[in-house]
Design a protein around this motif. Sequence first.
Motif, PDB file in Angstrom:
ATOM      1  N   MET A 129      29.289   0.891 -39.043  1.00  9.62           N
ATOM      2  CA  MET A 129      28.565   1.963 -39.692  1.00  9.62           C
ATOM      3  C   MET A 129      29.571   2.836 -40.440  1.00  9.62           C
ATOM      4  O   MET A 129      30.573   3.257 -39.874  1.00  9.62           O
ATOM      5  CB  MET A 129      27.814   2.781 -38.636  1.00  9.62           C
ATOM      6  CG  MET A 129      26.675   3.582 -39.183  1.00  9.62           C
ATOM      7  SD  MET A 129      25.847   4.495 -37.865  1.00  9.62           S
ATOM      8  CE  MET A 129      24.253   3.780 -37.954  1.00  9.62           C
ATOM      9  N   LYS A 130      29.302   3.129 -41.677  1.00 14.43           N
ATOM     10  CA  LYS A 130      30.196   3.948 -42.485  1.00 14.43           C
ATOM     11  C   LYS A 130      30.069   5.411 -42.097  1.00 14.43           C
ATOM     12  O   LYS A 130      29.067   5.843 -41.522  1.00 14.43           O
ATOM     13  CB  LYS A 130      29.862   3.790 -43.961  1.00 14.43           C
ATOM     14  CG  LYS A 130      30.159   2.411 -44.496  1.00 14.43           C
ATOM     15  CD  LYS A 130      29.842   2.376 -45.963  1.00 14.43           C
ATOM     16  CE  LYS A 130      30.060   1.003 -46.530  1.00 14.43           C
ATOM     17  NZ  LYS A 130      29.716   0.938 -47.947  1.00 14.43           N
ATOM     18  N   LEU A 131      31.097   6.159 -42.446  1.00 13.56           N
ATOM     19  CA  LEU A 131      31.115   7.583 -42.127  1.00 13.56           C
ATOM     20  C   LEU A 131      29.995   8.312 -42.861  1.00 13.56           C
ATOM     21  O   LEU A 131      29.356   9.207 -42.297  1.00 13.56           O
ATOM     22  CB  LEU A 131      32.472   8.190 -42.491  1.00 13.56           C
ATOM     23  CG  LEU A 131      32.649   9.666 -42.198  1.00 13.56           C
ATOM     24  CD1 LEU A 131      32.524   9.921 -40.707  1.00 13.56           C
ATOM     25  CD2 LEU A 131      33.974  10.160 -42.719  1.00 13.56           C
ATOM     26  N   SER A 132      29.723   7.936 -44.098  1.00 16.11           N
ATOM     27  CA  SER A 132      28.661   8.605 -44.855  1.00 16.11           C
ATOM     28  C   SER A 132      27.287   8.357 -44.219  1.00 16.11           C
ATOM     29  O   SER A 132      26.438   9.249 -44.201  1.00 16.11           O
ATOM     30  CB  SER A 132      28.660   8.127 -46.305  1.00 16.11           C
ATOM     31  OG  SER A 132      28.449   6.734 -46.355  1.00 16.11           O
ATOM     32  N   GLU A 133      27.080   7.164 -43.680  1.00 15.34           N
ATOM     33  CA  GLU A 133      25.812   6.875 -43.006  1.00 15.34           C
ATOM     34  C   GLU A 133      25.655   7.710 -41.745  1.00 15.34           C
ATOM     35  O   GLU A 133      24.563   8.194 -41.439  1.00 15.34           O
ATOM     36  CB  GLU A 133      25.728   5.391 -42.667  1.00 15.34           C
ATOM     37  CG  GLU A 133      25.629   4.487 -43.867  1.00 15.34           C
ATOM     38  CD  GLU A 133      25.706   3.021 -43.497  1.00 15.34           C
ATOM     39  OE1 GLU A 133      25.853   2.704 -42.294  1.00 15.34           O
ATOM     40  OE2 GLU A 133      25.605   2.184 -44.409  1.00 15.34           O
TER      41      GLU A 133
END
Length: 87
Positions: free
Chosen positions: A1-5
Amino acid sequence: MKLSEVIVFLFFYIHRVSANVPDEKLCYILDAILALYGIVLTILYCRLRMSSSGAKSVAGTGEGIYQGLTPHAQDTYETIQVKKMQA
């Protein structure tokens, strides 16, 4: 999971939780507690900074916790003497 998500997920989760508070007065009470907590921490931090600046002036005069420390005159490491074994 990306930080922005993760950030987007947390934003929507926090928004949904804050929207479920039935009483508006509770929010004001919690805001007041948070503000008071911030003021108390700021005062304690300033007192700590003021008291530590006074300790530096005492250490500069030669008195303090490092006064009794002196460097050692002898070496810490010694040379190992290797003896040759006779066959």
